[in-house]
Write an enzyme that holds these catalytic residues in place. Structure first.
Site, short mmCIF file in Angstrom:
data_model
loop_
_atom_site.label_atom_id
_atom_site.label_comp_id
_atom_site.label_asym_id
_atom_site.label_seq_id
_atom_site.Cartn_x
_atom_site.Cartn_y
_atom_site.Cartn_z
N LYS A 67 0.81 -1.23 0.00
CA LYS A 67 0.00 0.00 0.00
C LYS A 67 0.84 1.28 0.00
O LYS A 67 0.48 2.25 -0.67
CB LYS A 67 -0.90 0.03 1.24
CG LYS A 67 -2.06 -0.94 1.19
CD LYS A 67 -2.93 -0.72 2.41
CE LYS A 67 -4.01 -1.76 2.50
NZ LYS A 67 -4.98 -1.47 3.57
N ASP A 102 -10.12 2.67 2.49
CA ASP A 102 -10.20 2.19 3.88
C ASP A 102 -10.82 3.26 4.78
O ASP A 102 -11.59 2.96 5.69
CB ASP A 102 -8.81 1.84 4.42
CG ASP A 102 -8.25 0.58 3.77
OD1 ASP A 102 -9.05 -0.29 3.37
OD2 ASP A 102 -7.01 0.46 3.68
#
Ligand code: ATR
Length: 268
Positions: A67, A102
């Site tokens: 990420k 997220d």
């Protein structure tokens, strides 16, 4: 045929393929969701992203350990840049763009449970990738955020970056929770063993408690929270809504949330 996928290592136990493919069926979309597990080095990752773009892959989710690196490679949007992590890449434009669903996933999970965020006092336990995303997301919704982390320096560094936030160690939890409306566990505690990062006697019935851990769904933290009458939000909700947000970005369609939720929960 559209191809979407997940880039991570390992990704063998991911629940994203069945969750997304259930949505494609419901939307009558000719699409597949595939997992990819490149080696964990920057050069390979760059080649993987270029290759995905060249092959016409429409979108990729990104998970551990890529990420942060993907955030530096693609054109990351402002929120993903602030968080320092990309979990969704969109290949539909000139250049691949990076996003972080997220944060909004956590917010939608809480909204879905009628948790008020504006003006709320929120405690985030954990200052890793998940904690960063959730802390920025909550602050953007107008919550006052306190970050508690085992490694105090990470909590204070994150608090310095999140507007209006304060940071401290886990020992501060009983005091900060007494005044809090919302608690989110963004540590991995509870995943491998039946442990909780929060003392049970620091919880109270006016709290909403969300756990980012989803294996198991019923963590000790959520059991302790339910026992004092707190509102509980399990980790599958965050997982669901980060996927919902990614799918809506890639396809421009409203996601069939209930179908995706059922597909997810059938496997948990
Ligand atoms: P993720 O991307 O899932 O957030 P991470 O970046 O590795 O994963 O972060 C893990 C988080 O869980 C960190 O906040 C970590 O605390 P430290 O910063 O002190 O390492 C927290 N964590 C992991 N194991 C823990 C434990 N046994 N007790 C308390 N916190 C723990």
């Amino acid at each position: 045929m559209h191809v979407f996928g997940l880039l991570g290592n390992p990704v063998g136990h991911s629940l994203s393929p069945p969750m997304h493919e259930a949505a494609y069926d419901a939307l009558d979309l000719e699409a597949r969701y595939v997992t990819f597990e490149p080696e964990n080095d920057r050069a390979t990752l760059e080649r993987a992203l270029e290759g995905a773009d060249a092959l016409g892959i429409a979108g990729l989710n990104v998970t551990i350990p890529f990420k942060q690196d993907v955030c530096a490679i693609v054109d990351a949007d402002p929120l993903a840049t602030r968080i320092g992590a990309v979990n969704t890449v969109d290949f539909s434009g000139e250049q691949p763009t990076g996003h972080n669903t997220d944060a909004i996933g956590a917010i939608r999970a809480l909204r879905d449970h009628d948790v008020t965020l504006e003006g709320a006092t929120a405690v985030v336990v954990g200052a890793g990738g998940a904690g960063r995303a959730i802390a920025f997301g909550l602050a953007d919704e107008g919550a006052r955020v306190t970050i508690a982390n085992r490694t105090v320096s990470k909590a204070t560094a994150l608090a310095d970056a999140v507007p209006g936030a304060t940071g401290g160690g886990l020992e501060s939890l009983p005091e900060v929770l007494a005044e809090a409306d919302l608690l989110v566990n963004a540590t991995s505690v509870g995943m491998e063993s039946d442990e909780t990062p929060v003392p049970a006697d620091a919880l109270h019935g006016d709290l909403a408690v969300m756990d980012a851990v989803y294996r198991p769904l019923e963590t000790r933290l959520l059991r302790d929270a339910a026992a004092v009458g707190a509102t509980t939000v399990d980790g599958a909700w965050m997982l669901l809504y980060q996927g919902v947000e990614a799918l809506e970005r890639w396809t421009g369609r409203d996601a069939p949330v209930d179908v995706m939720n059922d597909a997810l929960r059938a496997r948990l």
